[in-house]
Design a protein around this motif. Structure first.
Motif, PDB file in Angstrom:
ATOM      1  N   LEU A   1       7.501   7.923   5.522  1.00 28.96           N
ATOM      2  CA  LEU A   1       6.708   8.418   4.400  1.00 28.96           C
ATOM      3  C   LEU A   1       6.187   7.270   3.547  1.00 28.96           C
ATOM      4  N   VAL A   2       7.036   6.268   3.312  1.00 26.15           N
ATOM      5  CA  VAL A   2       6.602   5.103   2.540  1.00 26.15           C
ATOM      6  C   VAL A   2       5.475   4.380   3.268  1.00 26.15           C
ATOM      7  N   LEU A   3       5.636   4.175   4.570  1.00 25.88           N
ATOM      8  CA  LEU A   3       4.615   3.455   5.333  1.00 25.88           C
ATOM      9  C   LEU A   3       3.269   4.163   5.264  1.00 25.88           C
ATOM     10  N   ALA A   4       3.265   5.472   5.502  1.00 24.83           N
ATOM     11  CA  ALA A   4       2.007   6.220   5.514  1.00 24.83           C
ATOM     12  C   ALA A   4       1.356   6.242   4.135  1.00 24.83           C
ATOM     13  N   SER A   5       2.129   6.557   3.107  1.00 22.82           N
ATOM     14  CA  SER A   5       1.565   6.711   1.767  1.00 22.82           C
ATOM     15  C   SER A   5       1.258   5.367   1.108  1.00 22.82           C
ATOM     16  N   LEU A   6       2.075   4.349   1.371  1.00 20.23           N
ATOM     17  CA  LEU A   6       1.813   3.030   0.792  1.00 20.23           C
ATOM     18  C   LEU A   6       0.575   2.410   1.436  1.00 20.23           C
ATOM     19  N   ALA A   7       0.409   2.621   2.742  1.00 20.91           N
ATOM     20  CA  ALA A   7      -0.797   2.139   3.412  1.00 20.91           C
ATOM     21  C   ALA A   7      -2.031   2.857   2.872  1.00 20.91           C
ATOM     22  N   ALA A   8      -1.912   4.175   2.630  1.00 19.87           N
ATOM     23  CA  ALA A   8      -3.034   4.926   2.061  1.00 19.87           C
ATOM     24  C   ALA A   8      -3.363   4.437   0.660  1.00 19.87           C
ATOM     25  N   LEU A   9      -2.344   4.195  -0.144  1.00 22.28           N
ATOM     26  CA  LEU A   9      -2.568   3.695  -1.502  1.00 22.28           C
ATOM     27  C   LEU A   9      -3.202   2.315  -1.479  1.00 22.28           C
ATOM     28  N   GLN A  10      -2.732   1.461  -0.580  1.00 24.24           N
ATOM     29  CA  GLN A  10      -3.308   0.120  -0.462  1.00 24.24           C
ATOM     30  C   GLN A  10      -4.770   0.203  -0.042  1.00 24.24           C
ATOM     31  N   HIS A  11      -5.069   1.091   0.881  1.00 26.22           N
ATOM     32  CA  HIS A  11      -6.455   1.271   1.324  1.00 26.22           C
ATOM     33  C   HIS A  11      -7.333   1.767   0.183  1.00 26.22           C
ATOM     34  N   GLN A  12      -6.832   2.686  -0.609  1.00 21.74           N
ATOM     35  CA  GLN A  12      -7.601   3.216  -1.729  1.00 21.74           C
ATOM     36  C   GLN A  12      -7.874   2.145  -2.772  1.00 21.74           C
TER      37      GLN A  12
END
Length: 204
Positions: free
Chosen positions: A50-61
């Motif tokens: 969950l951290v990997l998916a959401s942190l990557a999404a946040l970083q992309h945003q």
């Protein structure tokens, strides 16, 4: 050698006449203790995903949209405009939300470096725990493993608090939901590490 000492040595090394080395459950203090250890490891890996998916999404945003200025929560940060290089200007970027929630005044792409460091450290520590379990050396290495997890837990708690604060200041919907997802993932990791420290720290 006393009977108690002999029994303890037999538990650790295994006795050829009794079927060889002990199973993983016996090396972790019994079947129930083993089950709870495995459940905490599973919870930790679910949190990591969950951290990997959401942190990557946040970083992309953050990298894609650095000019977020919601009218309902328009945080103005005085100081250097890190997107334009204007030392006397103001900026409304995501960095502004981050600074208000306690992050250092870095470029938006570098704001989450501590959270990424915690993620990769947790990955390494969980791999060490898994290898110790698979190799049936958890009893011999548990002091080292518990020490690693204790340091890891402190950093994970800090990351949990950081992204929780960030979710309150980031008024933009996508960033809010991504930050809350990262918070949830790290919360799972915190609970799992705490449980593993307790279970592996028991005398068995």
């Amino acid at each position: 050698m006393s009977t108690a000492a002999g029994d303890r040595k037999s538990d650790i090394e295994g006795t050829p006449g009794a079927g060889g080395p002990k199973g993983a459950a016996e090396l972790t203090g019994g079947y129930m203790n083993y089950v709870f250890i495995v459940l905490n490891i599973i919870l930790a890996w679910l949190g990591m995903l969950l951290v990997l998916a959401s942190l990557a999404a946040l970083q992309h945003q953050i990298n894609k949209d650095q000019n977020i200025a919601p009218e309902s929560n328009n945080w103005l940060v005085l100081g250097k405009d890190i997107t334009q290089g204007n030392p006397t200007g103001t900026y409304h970027t995501f960095a502004g939300f981050a600074i208000n929630s306690g992050y250092p005044a870095l470029q938006p792409g570098r704001l989450l470096r501590f959270e990424w460091f915690t993620f990769f450290l947790t990955f390494v520590v969980l791999c060490v725990v898994g290898l110790a379990m698979i190799g049936r050396v958890i009893r011999q290495t548990r002091s080292m493993v518990v020490g690693y997890m204790a340091v890891n837990l402190v950093l994970a708690i800090i990351s949990t608090n950081n992204v929780y604060n960030l979710s309150h200041f980031a008024g933009h919907g996508r960033h809010y939901h991504s930050a809350r997802a990262v918070f949830t993932g790290y919360l799972f990791v915190d609970i799992a590490l705490f449980g593993l420290i307790y279970l592996l720290g028991l005398e068995f």
